[in-house]
Design an enzyme around this catalytic site. Structure first.
Site, short mmCIF file in Angstrom:
data_model
loop_
_atom_site.label_atom_id
_atom_site.label_comp_id
_atom_site.label_asym_id
_atom_site.label_seq_id
_atom_site.Cartn_x
_atom_site.Cartn_y
_atom_site.Cartn_z
N SER A 1 0.82 -1.21 0.00
CA SER A 1 0.00 0.00 0.00
C SER A 1 0.85 1.26 0.00
O SER A 1 1.95 1.27 0.55
CB SER A 1 -0.92 0.02 1.22
OG SER A 1 -1.70 1.21 1.19
N HIS B 1 -7.72 -3.46 4.53
CA HIS B 1 -7.15 -2.10 4.48
C HIS B 1 -7.89 -1.28 3.43
O HIS B 1 -8.28 -0.13 3.66
CB HIS B 1 -5.65 -2.18 4.14
CG HIS B 1 -5.04 -0.88 3.71
ND1 HIS B 1 -5.25 -0.34 2.45
CD2 HIS B 1 -4.27 0.01 4.36
CE1 HIS B 1 -4.62 0.82 2.36
NE2 HIS B 1 -4.02 1.05 3.51
N GLU C 1 -10.12 2.02 3.59
CA GLU C 1 -9.77 3.15 2.69
C GLU C 1 -11.03 3.68 1.99
O GLU C 1 -11.28 4.89 1.95
CB GLU C 1 -8.73 2.65 1.67
CG GLU C 1 -8.41 3.58 0.52
CD GLU C 1 -7.49 2.89 -0.51
OE1 GLU C 1 -6.43 2.37 -0.11
OE2 GLU C 1 -7.83 2.89 -1.72
C1 6PG Z 1 -3.16 1.30 -1.76
C2 6PG Z 1 -4.44 1.39 -2.57
C3 6PG Z 1 -4.32 0.76 -3.92
C4 6PG Z 1 -5.62 0.75 -4.70
C5 6PG Z 1 -6.07 2.09 -5.16
C6 6PG Z 1 -7.26 2.07 -6.10
O1 6PG Z 1 -3.27 0.78 -0.65
O2 6PG Z 1 -2.12 1.75 -2.23
O3 6PG Z 1 -5.46 0.72 -1.87
O4 6PG Z 1 -3.90 -0.56 -3.72
O5 6PG Z 1 -5.42 -0.01 -5.83
O6 6PG Z 1 -6.35 2.90 -4.07
O7 6PG Z 1 -8.32 1.32 -5.62
P1 6PG Z 1 -9.77 1.49 -6.28
O8 6PG Z 1 -9.56 1.63 -7.76
O9 6PG Z 1 -10.53 0.26 -5.96
O10 6PG Z 1 -10.33 2.74 -5.69
#
Ligand code: 6PG
Length: 471
Positions: free
Chosen positions: A132, A189, A193
């Site tokens: 992440s 996580h 988010e």
């Molecule tokens: C992270 C994010 C990442 C995720 C994007 C887009 O932890 O860095 O969670 O892994 O891919 O935030 O997610 P969505 O396209 O589902 O909003």
């Protein structure tokens, strides 16, 4: 094998793969790099500047594998569905016993479990690693959630700890359990988010639609919040984007962005897994649902013209109420997420260390926040009944914050601005603190029409009601 053999191989030089390769190189590791489109490889190494000396280009799988020190570690940074399965098929014949394949994408943890069984049967190791922090995190310090065998963790650990984000001196990476544990934790996580992003957007919506605030003013308020208990990457991002101007029109950028949100699936997976495990992640579900509604743009435009909200009047909550409401809901969303981690840990025998998970989320990842440090302390002390909201410090904090969440949700109802995630958190809290709920009536209904039986409050056993028959 020469001394110049690579410590790790990265397959996939997209945004995340190339950023991780540079991060590893900067930390002194030699990294073999390859990519499906081989013409990306040399330009990537040229762009790497001095770090290019640490990168070993490989133009086919045989050369890629041959460039690695045994036992080998290969990190795949490619889409985690069919492309990953195809790559595993292609690379396995080149590997030796004890080599480790790592999937650093956002994978469905069921797939990770399936892949782990298959690869371990072939005498190799498989790691599902949630990464992440986006491109910036991958380049300068991500938070990483690792699932796999102890041996594969021993191989990966020195590199992972060197490149991870640090909270104070603590690297934000941990081996959380076998097979799908890391990818499951990353999925949760992402569920948190989604919830946090949605709750911030709901406060924005209330201020914009009921308060008539412009974007920059809301951004400035968020900027103030950033220095207090709401301090977090997502508040920082929200403050920045709300205060940004579109160079073409001179308007706030957010005012020229279409109100339709994309989603790649991890939020939805969180909700699906919650339901499968008999849990209610209602705030996260509301956030996923809100993204779905956001996509129904034409229906919403049509509905605005025909669906009347009735007489609306109400006051905008104070700034301090809004801040406290957001903090309360943020705690509740995390509590739902941690409850899912407890449920999955029990179901899959992972023995997840919840406190360690909150610790590795304190830096590098998208949901990093001041709150996570408080949660880590509460989780270290233990959570009664697997419910973070029952940890004494958290319960006390929530009790103090809830009046502001009630006033905020009530204001949303009165002025007709939807606050689905904030409302869901409030309803979840009120359900949780109700010793005598209303499922007694559900049980009576079930017994009436289906003879499903019910338990009594005054003695053990299964009973049926002597229900009146309909005339
Ligand atoms: C992270 C994010 C990442 C995720 C994007 C887009 O932890 O860095 O969670 O892994 O891919 O935030 O997610 P969505 O396209 O589902 O909003």
């Amino acid at each position: 094998m020469s001394d110049s053999a690579a410590d790790i191989g990265i397959y996939g030089l997209g945004t995340m793969g190339s950023a991780l390769a540079l991060n590893l190189a900067e930390n002194g590791f030699r990294v073999a790099v390859t990519n499906r489109e081989v013409d990306w490889i040399v330009p990537f190494i040229e762009r790497a500047g001095v770090l290019g000396a640490q990168l070993v280009p490989a133009h086919d799988l045989a050369a890629f594998v041959a460039a690695l020190k045994p036992p080998r570690v290969i990190l795949f940074m490619i889409p985690s569905g069919a492309p990953l399965d195809a790559m595993i098929d292609a690379v396995l014949p080149f590997l030796s016993g004890g080599d480790t394949l790592v999937d650093g994408g956002n994978a469905d943890f069921h797939d990770t479990r399936r892949r782990a069984v298959r690869i371990e049967r072939a005498g190799k190791h498989f790691v599902g690693m949630g990464v992440s922090g986006g491109a910036e995190g991958a380049r300068h310090g991500p938070s990483m959630m690792v699932g796999g065998s102890v041996q594969s963790w021993q191989q990966l650990q020195p590199m992972a700890q060197a490149v991870a984000a640090r909270f104070k001196d603590d690297p934000c990476v941990a081996h959380l359990g076998p097979d799908g544990a890391g990818h499951f934790v990353k999925t949760v996580h992402n569920g948190i988010e989604y919830a946090d992003m949605q709750m911030i957007a709901e406060i924005y919506g209330l201020l914009r639609d009921a308060g008539g605030w412009d974007a920059a003013r809301i951004g400035a308020l968020f900027e103030q919040w950033q220095t207090g208990p709401l301090g977090s990457y997502l508040i920082e991002v929200s403050a920045a984007v709300l205060q940004a101007t579109d160079p073409e029109t001179g308007k706030p950028v957010v005012d020229v962005i279409m109100d339709r949100a994309g989603q790649k699936g991890t939020g939805r997976w969180t909700v699906i897994e919650a339901l499968k495990m008999g849990q209610s992640a209602s705030t996260i579900e509301a956030a996923v649902g809100a993204r779905s509604w956001s996509s129904e743009k034409s229906a919403r435009v049509a509905a605005q013209a025909v669906l009347d909200a009735g007489a609306l009047e109400g006051e905008l909550p104070s700034d301090s109420d809004l801040a406290q409401a957001l903090l309360a809901s943020r705690i509740l969303a995390h509590a739902q997420g941690f409850r899912l981690l407890v449920a999955a840990s029990d179901e899959f025998g992972w023995s997840l260390d919840l406190a360690r998970i909150s610790e590795i989320w304190r830096a590098g990842c998208i949901i990093r926040s001041v709150l996570l440090d408080d949660l880590a302390a509460a989780l270290r002390a233990g959570v009664p009944h697997g419910q973070l909201i029952l940890a004494p410090d958290i319960a006390a904090q929530l009790s103090a914050l809830m009046p502001a969440l009630r006033r905020t949700v009530a204001a949303g109802v009165q002025v007709g601005v939807a606050l689905p995630a904030l409302s869901a958190g409030l309803a979840w809290y009120d359900s949780a603190r109700r010793a005598r709920g209303t499922a007694n009536l559900l049980q009576a209904q079930r017994d009436f029409f289906g003879a499903h039986g019910f338990a009594r409050t005054d003695r053990d056993g299964s009973f049926h009601g002597d229900w009146p028959t309909r005339g």
